[in-house]
Enzyme design. Sequence first.
Site, mmCIF file in Angstrom:
data_model
loop_
_atom_site.group_PDB
_atom_site.id
_atom_site.type_symbol
_atom_site.label_atom_id
_atom_site.label_comp_id
_atom_site.label_asym_id
_atom_site.label_seq_id
_atom_site.Cartn_x
_atom_site.Cartn_y
_atom_site.Cartn_z
ATOM 1 N N GLY B 12 0.836 -1.053 -0.313
ATOM 2 C CA GLY B 12 -0.277 -0.496 0.023
ATOM 3 C C GLY B 12 1.074 1.369 -0.122
ATOM 4 O O GLY B 12 2.025 1.383 1.049
ATOM 5 N N GLY B 14 -0.189 4.490 0.303
ATOM 6 C CA GLY B 14 -1.160 5.652 0.316
ATOM 7 C C GLY B 14 -0.095 6.437 1.463
ATOM 8 O O GLY B 14 1.424 6.381 1.039
ATOM 9 N N GLY B 16 0.712 6.008 4.592
ATOM 10 C CA GLY B 16 1.157 5.176 5.843
ATOM 11 C C GLY B 16 2.307 4.843 4.533
ATOM 12 O O GLY B 16 3.285 4.499 5.524
ATOM 13 N N VAL B 80 -2.206 -8.118 -4.152
ATOM 14 C CA VAL B 80 -2.166 -8.705 -2.773
ATOM 15 C C VAL B 80 -3.176 -9.670 -2.604
ATOM 16 O O VAL B 80 -4.168 -9.409 -2.382
ATOM 17 C CB VAL B 80 -1.384 -8.129 -1.886
ATOM 18 C CG1 VAL B 80 -1.301 -9.041 -0.683
ATOM 19 C CG2 VAL B 80 -0.315 -7.237 -1.802
ATOM 20 N N GLU B 172 -17.821 18.490 1.991
ATOM 21 C CA GLU B 172 -16.715 19.469 1.056
ATOM 22 C C GLU B 172 -17.665 18.951 0.340
ATOM 23 O O GLU B 172 -17.688 19.657 -0.857
ATOM 24 C CB GLU B 172 -14.773 18.491 1.357
ATOM 25 C CG GLU B 172 -14.593 19.059 2.455
ATOM 26 C CD GLU B 172 -13.333 17.897 2.739
ATOM 27 O OE1 GLU B 172 -12.385 19.166 3.722
ATOM 28 O OE2 GLU B 172 -13.196 16.786 2.496
ATOM 29 N N ASP B 301 -5.681 3.636 8.369
ATOM 30 C CA ASP B 301 -7.040 3.139 7.993
ATOM 31 C C ASP B 301 -7.073 1.743 8.383
ATOM 32 O O ASP B 301 -7.924 1.741 8.756
ATOM 33 C CB ASP B 301 -7.624 4.012 6.364
ATOM 34 C CG ASP B 301 -7.720 5.471 6.029
ATOM 35 O OD1 ASP B 301 -7.092 5.727 7.116
ATOM 36 O OD2 ASP B 301 -7.669 5.412 5.105
#
Lengths: 421, 421
Positions: B12, B14, B16, B80, B172, B301
């Site tokens: 991942g 992102g 993190g 994955v 938003e 997350d």
Amino acid sequence: MTAKPHRVVIVGAGFGGLETTYRLAGSPVEITLIDRRNHHLFQPLLYQVATASLATSDIAWPIRHLMRARREVTTLFATVSGVDAERRAVLLDDGSEVPYDTLVLATGVRHAYFGHDEWEQFAPGLKTLEDATTLRRHILVAFERAERETDPARRAARLTFVIIGAGPTGVELAGTIAEMAHHTLPGDFRNIDTRKARVVLIEAGPRVLAGFADDLSAYAQASLEKIGVEVVLGQPVTEVDRDGVVHGGQRLNAKTRIWAAGVRASPAAEWLNAPADRAGRVEVADDLTVPGHPDVFAIGDTVTIPAWDGKPVPGIAPAAKQQGRYVANLIKARLRGEKLGPFRYKHAGSLAQIGKRLAVIDFGRVKLRGAIAWWIWGIAHIYFLIGLRHRLAVALTWLWIYVRDQRAARLITQGSSKVVG
Amino acid sequence: MTAKPHRVVIVGAGFGGLETTYRLAGSPVEITLIDRRNHHLFQPLLYQVATASLATSDIAWPIRHLMRARREVTTLFATVSGVDAERRAVLLDDGSEVPYDTLVLATGVRHAYFGHDEWEQFAPGLKTLEDATTLRRHILVAFERAERETDPARRAARLTFVIIGAGPTGVELAGTIAEMAHHTLPGDFRNIDTRKARVVLIEAGPRVLAGFADDLSAYAQASLEKIGVEVVLGQPVTEVDRDGVVHGGQRLNAKTRIWAAGVRASPAAEWLNAPADRAGRVEVADDLTVPGHPDVFAIGDTVTIPAWDGKPVPGIAPAAKQQGRYVANLIKARLRGEKLGPFRYKHAGSLAQIGKRLAVIDFGRVKLRGAIAWWIWGIAHIYFLIGLRHRLAVALTWLWIYVRDQRAARLITQGSSKVVG
């Protein structure tokens, strides 16, 4: 002037249709502008979206936004299915109709495969924004697949890019892919050397950029070869499948194949039972009306005009715009009860970008090549973009590519890593 | 140091996963960074792509380009399918494996429909670039359809936009759609007044922006109502179908429905048979390892951390980055044979944009609202974008929206006028 304004329906908001609409400003007409897309597309730079250089929104504008100040223009986001010339109505695919007093068909072309429609799935062409993002995905996924491929032959096929057709679009695609492989991507991959990618440009005719002068063609070919493009001339492609292409009796294994060879006109001729050439282009009269339909004009890529210099009028933006301007003037003249002479095409020049700092320009007497041509090419294209924001955005992006060789739009979308192919 | 470097696999890319990779620079490790997309996405601004403000390439970066200077990092564009913790290998969906010494799972979330998966087709969510362009098409097509609709009830349904969930994304989206309808689109249409469009924000809880202080919530709600958003609180949506939604026993006819209510973690917990909360988030130990797997970390997350202030650590970019930094430090400490205390989350603040010149910021003691908050929100987001080019491009685009209310990315793609719905 009567109380009921003259109704002009314009089908297609490309360069021709938009120019007609612009030039009718201030006339006592009511205009309906119909397009099955919601945006006008700056097609001369579409290959830059396909090669991850520009974003889609850099070269497209919502049509109704372009027309917001023109209260007499109604924009219709709809698909036309035919024309009822007797009742003077455009038929839409939802069953409704749009009546007209004068009709302008500026419906453009799609790519054509010379009777081999089954090739389309293996060698997509480039006409719409979706075509461009699809091609972008193909090209970027090819490098990703090559990075993970361990078999040398399969890896080589992943790293072979075939472009069929060496007109301006083919040349520009080939040059840009070669530059990506040589300048943008090296260093990003660990298992492959992207500089070893093969970019093969195959042309059935005897030279690249057939619309340009001989010496510019030769220069373009030499420049392409210098930046790493293999140019194959005089060999039509006789087979296209999921593994590659066949040309000159030889098979070339290539996982990415791009079609830039032929076009077919939209069905405008069929709608009107009008005379057309082999590519479906309407053979219009010298005032750009469709024979037998004095109130119906056809312009741009969807028509063929034998006029210019023995050669047909080329399918380029300035030609479509000249026709749009002529038709608008003729409509205005008719409304005043006046006449206008036949359409005369004036060729301003031909431009093609070969690589980052290379272009050719054929102004007729004046011919330019190399870096100076590239700067003029770039400035001309930025000038012809609509609106300051688009000009700034494209200029900023090109500056980045020029200085840093970075292409920001290298996004693989519409699918995760599980892409078919 | 041994000859064989420690193998870290990060799944991942992102906030993190990327932060872990960045913070491991200079360590004696070999990193494989796996993502099923080829790009890192700046998710906090994804709603601006969905509302035609930004282009996709403004908020996304090719992952391997970000890692080009890091020779010890291999980027893998792959999906994955599982983890074999015993043999310490990540399993890919093409059957191959990637062995690890340390594994970091930063696989994020998808939207979830609380057991009503059939709602997804009627109320799409917003997590990927494709989600954003799909939503953009929905919203723009709704106005186009309304323009051509003659039945008043059906036209009203086309012009009703329901957003389910009033967290930051819901607020938003609602605020931006209302501003589009009131400031960007009027004048572009001939048959409809886009200012009459209804934007309805439905929240099951008692207030909007539940993660913010009470007074900021109240301010946000008042601001939303001022710019034309109808806010409905305390009413869960009990039905979603192709015609609209049901809330509080009442049917609301709306052709555009957007889901911003719930998320579900990626299957990281299932891959490892790890303890998880109801949303599938891994209940990690206080050093962010997965219980029973000291060599496997999970961050961002996809985990739940009960630590902060009685409340769980929020699912926002700064929290994921802090976890990434902590894990990188812990890996480095372990390689040196040292220990590190447990992860401590430090909350910097919460930000949400409400409208063009309106935002709320909750720094804890300091609370900001209105224009000053909007400027800080804007500057902070531009600052956190990667690379000068992206910062300039987004700043230019925002300047245009600020000054001229023009949104350049109003493109309906992936389909012609024949859109289903």
